[in-house]
Motif scaffolding. Structure first.
Motif, PDB file in Angstrom:
ATOM      1  N   ALA A  45       0.746  -1.122  -0.084  1.00 49.21           N
ATOM      2  CA  ALA A  45      -0.012  -0.121   0.132  1.00 49.21           C
ATOM      3  C   ALA A  45       0.873   1.233   0.049  1.00 49.21           C
ATOM      4  N   THR A  46       2.101   1.127   0.533  1.00 51.50           N
ATOM      5  CA  THR A  46       2.872   2.665   0.682  1.00 51.50           C
ATOM      6  C   THR A  46       3.861   2.518  -0.198  1.00 51.50           C
ATOM      7  N   GLU A  47       4.248   1.382  -0.687  1.00 54.32           N
ATOM      8  CA  GLU A  47       5.505   1.655  -1.733  1.00 54.32           C
ATOM      9  C   GLU A  47       5.221   0.754  -2.958  1.00 54.32           C
ATOM     10  N   GLY A  48       3.938   0.036  -3.161  1.00 49.41           N
ATOM     11  CA  GLY A  48       3.851  -0.609  -4.379  1.00 49.41           C
ATOM     12  C   GLY A  48       4.599  -2.069  -4.404  1.00 49.41           C
ATOM     13  N   SER A  49       4.679  -2.519  -5.608  1.00 47.87           N
ATOM     14  CA  SER A  49       4.899  -3.998  -5.932  1.00 47.87           C
ATOM     15  C   SER A  49       6.454  -3.908  -5.011  1.00 47.87           C
ATOM     16  N   CYS A  50       6.856  -5.247  -4.728  1.00 47.77           N
ATOM     17  CA  CYS A  50       8.315  -5.443  -3.863  1.00 47.77           C
ATOM     18  C   CYS A  50       9.290  -5.524  -5.298  1.00 47.77           C
ATOM     19  N   GLU A  51      10.008  -4.845  -5.346  1.00 44.76           N
ATOM     20  CA  GLU A  51      11.204  -4.681  -6.308  1.00 44.76           C
ATOM     21  C   GLU A  51      12.582  -4.772  -5.597  1.00 44.76           C
ATOM     22  N   SER A  52      12.411  -5.024  -4.536  1.00 42.64           N
ATOM     23  CA  SER A  52      14.035  -5.345  -3.731  1.00 42.64           C
ATOM     24  C   SER A  52      14.567  -6.658  -3.808  1.00 42.64           C
ATOM     25  N   PRO A  53      15.841  -6.921  -3.763  1.00 40.69           N
ATOM     26  CA  PRO A  53      16.206  -8.085  -4.072  1.00 40.69           C
ATOM     27  C   PRO A  53      16.106  -9.118  -2.781  1.00 40.69           C
ATOM     28  N   ARG A  54      15.896 -10.377  -3.053  1.00 42.08           N
ATOM     29  CA  ARG A  54      15.634 -11.473  -2.257  1.00 42.08           C
ATOM     30  C   ARG A  54      16.597 -11.155  -1.182  1.00 42.08           C
ATOM     31  N   PRO A  55      16.305 -11.538   0.146  1.00 39.24           N
ATOM     32  CA  PRO A  55      17.291 -11.619   1.207  1.00 39.24           C
ATOM     33  C   PRO A  55      18.099 -12.816   0.989  1.00 39.24           C
ATOM     34  N   ASN A  56      19.316 -13.027   1.919  1.00 40.59           N
ATOM     35  CA  ASN A  56      20.254 -14.197   1.957  1.00 40.59           C
ATOM     36  C   ASN A  56      19.325 -15.429   2.435  1.00 40.59           C
ATOM     37  N   TRP A  57      19.397 -16.560   2.105  1.00 42.52           N
ATOM     38  CA  TRP A  57      18.587 -17.660   2.792  1.00 42.52           C
ATOM     39  C   TRP A  57      18.618 -17.732   4.131  1.00 42.52           C
ATOM     40  N   TYR A  58      19.787 -17.189   4.864  1.00 44.75           N
ATOM     41  CA  TYR A  58      20.183 -17.600   6.130  1.00 44.75           C
ATOM     42  C   TYR A  58      19.324 -16.401   7.078  1.00 44.75           C
ATOM     43  N   THR A  60      16.418 -15.355   8.016  1.00 43.24           N
ATOM     44  CA  THR A  60      15.341 -15.894   8.029  1.00 43.24           C
ATOM     45  C   THR A  60      13.940 -14.930   8.284  1.00 43.24           C
ATOM     46  N   GLN A  61      14.220 -14.201   9.131  1.00 45.61           N
ATOM     47  CA  GLN A  61      12.994 -13.184   9.149  1.00 45.61           C
ATOM     48  C   GLN A  61      12.676 -12.262   8.072  1.00 45.61           C
ATOM     49  N   ALA A  62      14.001 -11.845   7.577  1.00 40.49           N
ATOM     50  CA  ALA A  62      13.695 -10.826   6.390  1.00 40.49           C
ATOM     51  C   ALA A  62      13.448 -11.626   5.118  1.00 40.49           C
ATOM     52  N   LYS A  63      13.478 -12.849   5.114  1.00 37.94           N
ATOM     53  CA  LYS A  63      13.134 -13.594   3.898  1.00 37.94           C
ATOM     54  C   LYS A  63      11.684 -13.640   4.075  1.00 37.94           C
ATOM     55  N   HIS A  64      11.335 -14.049   5.075  1.00 39.08           N
ATOM     56  CA  HIS A  64       9.850 -14.315   5.165  1.00 39.08           C
ATOM     57  C   HIS A  64       9.042 -13.090   4.916  1.00 39.08           C
ATOM     58  N   LYS A  65       9.534 -11.978   5.254  1.00 38.44           N
ATOM     59  CA  LYS A  65       8.824 -10.626   4.966  1.00 38.44           C
ATOM     60  C   LYS A  65       8.952 -10.499   3.765  1.00 38.44           C
ATOM     61  N   TRP A  66       9.956 -10.708   3.104  1.00 38.49           N
ATOM     62  CA  TRP A  66      10.138 -10.394   1.626  1.00 38.49           C
ATOM     63  C   TRP A  66       9.254 -11.415   0.906  1.00 38.49           C
ATOM     64  N   GLU A  67       9.276 -12.579   0.993  1.00 42.62           N
ATOM     65  CA  GLU A  67       8.212 -13.399   0.491  1.00 42.62           C
ATOM     66  C   GLU A  67       6.697 -13.211   0.738  1.00 42.62           C
ATOM     67  N   ALA A  68       6.355 -12.644   1.867  1.00 36.55           N
ATOM     68  CA  ALA A  68       4.749 -12.239   2.050  1.00 36.55           C
ATOM     69  C   ALA A  68       4.641 -10.879   1.063  1.00 36.55           C
ATOM     70  N   TRP A  69       5.607  -9.891   1.107  1.00 34.22           N
ATOM     71  CA  TRP A  69       5.332  -8.970   0.189  1.00 34.22           C
ATOM     72  C   TRP A  69       5.353  -9.082  -1.263  1.00 34.22           C
ATOM     73  N   LYS A  70       6.483 -10.016  -1.735  1.00 40.44           N
ATOM     74  CA  LYS A  70       6.518 -10.438  -3.285  1.00 40.44           C
ATOM     75  C   LYS A  70       5.394 -11.047  -3.563  1.00 40.44           C
ATOM     76  N   SER A  71       4.573 -11.950  -2.673  1.00 36.07           N
ATOM     77  CA  SER A  71       3.504 -12.776  -3.002  1.00 36.07           C
ATOM     78  C   SER A  71       2.321 -11.879  -3.494  1.00 36.07           C
ATOM     79  N   LEU A  72       2.387 -10.745  -3.197  1.00 35.96           N
ATOM     80  CA  LEU A  72       1.137  -9.932  -3.598  1.00 35.96           C
ATOM     81  C   LEU A  72       1.509  -9.491  -5.065  1.00 35.96           C
TER      82      LEU A  72
END
Length: 236
Positions: A45-58, A60-72
């Motif tokens: 809602a505030t920034e639009g579609s996720c265009e940021s790079p995927r966090p490193n696999w390790y 964990t928290q940042a990766k889950h947030k990225w996935e949730a945003w990217k899924s939209l």
């Protein structure tokens, strides 16, 4: 006409801002899945579609947030705001108008699941159902297309990697019983055991070991033992 549309967007933004503020008082009663959902909608809602790079696999928290945003995906900001407002309304139907009749509040709440289903469920793949921990839908997807057990995403992650990442043992069992490779490696060389260990999912780690998972090193030379915390390391 354009002036009217601008007014509508402004009203929506104002309600969205109030809803986001009110959510702070409800956060303590939300589980991690709900918090991720709100995070994703807020970012969309505030920034639009996720265009940021995927966090490193390790990460964990940042990766889950990225996935949730990217899924939209390409969801518009207006739809994200509306979904966020309705979700707050589901948690607290009277947050905006304390004088609203109880029956009216129930009608508003009952619409949210249908809206979410139209936005998020209609095109879900086995990977999405695994992330949701919905074993029934995973089984249905496998019954329709047995080969999807070995279908990866853009990062080379298979359904079994995502099940290990989520720590959902029933889904892991379902996938293994349908032929999933417990030592499968993703694009970074990580196995399901890497993901379960790095996320601290002890029961998932135990299950993977019980079905023969081994200590393969990833592309950086790290085995699951290297990335486990002390509690998980005691199991490995």
């Amino acid at each position: 006409m354009a002036e009217c549309e601008d007014t509508e967007v402004t009203d929506l933004e104002e309600t969205f801002t109030k809803a986001a503020s009110h959510l702070q008082s409800l956060a303590a009663r939300l589980d991690s899945g709900q918090l991720l959902g709100f995070y994703a909608l807020y970012k969309q809602a505030t920034e639009g579609s996720c265009e940021s790079p995927r966090p490193n696999w390790y990460q964990t928290q940042a990766k889950h947030k990225w996935e949730a945003w990217k899924s939209l995906g390409d969801m518009s900001r207006e739809i994200a705001m509306g979904s966020y407002i309705r979700a707050v309304g589901k948690l607290d139907p009277t947050w905006e108008q304390d004088a609203r009749a109880e029956s009216q509040a129930w009608v508003a709440v009952s619409r949210l699941p249908n809206t979410d289903a139209e936005l998020r469920d209609i095109d879900k793949t086995i990977l999405d159902w695994v992330k949701d921990g919905d074993v029934g839908m995973v089984q249905e997807a496998l019954s329709r297309d047995p080969a999807c057990v070995s279908r990866s995403d853009q990062d080379g992650m298979l359904p079994i990697h995502w099940a290990a990442d989520r720590g959902h043992v029933p889904t892991l069992k379902c996938l293994v019983e349908r032929g999933a490779d417990v030592d499968a490696q993703d694009g970074g060389g990580q196995t399901p055991l890497h993901f379960a260990a790095s996320c601290g999912h002890i029961e998932a780690v135990r299950y993977l070991l019980s079905v023969g998972a081994t200590f393969i090193a990833d592309n950086e030379g790290l085995t699951p033992r290297h990335i486990a915390d002390d509690e998980v390391a005691a199991v490995l």
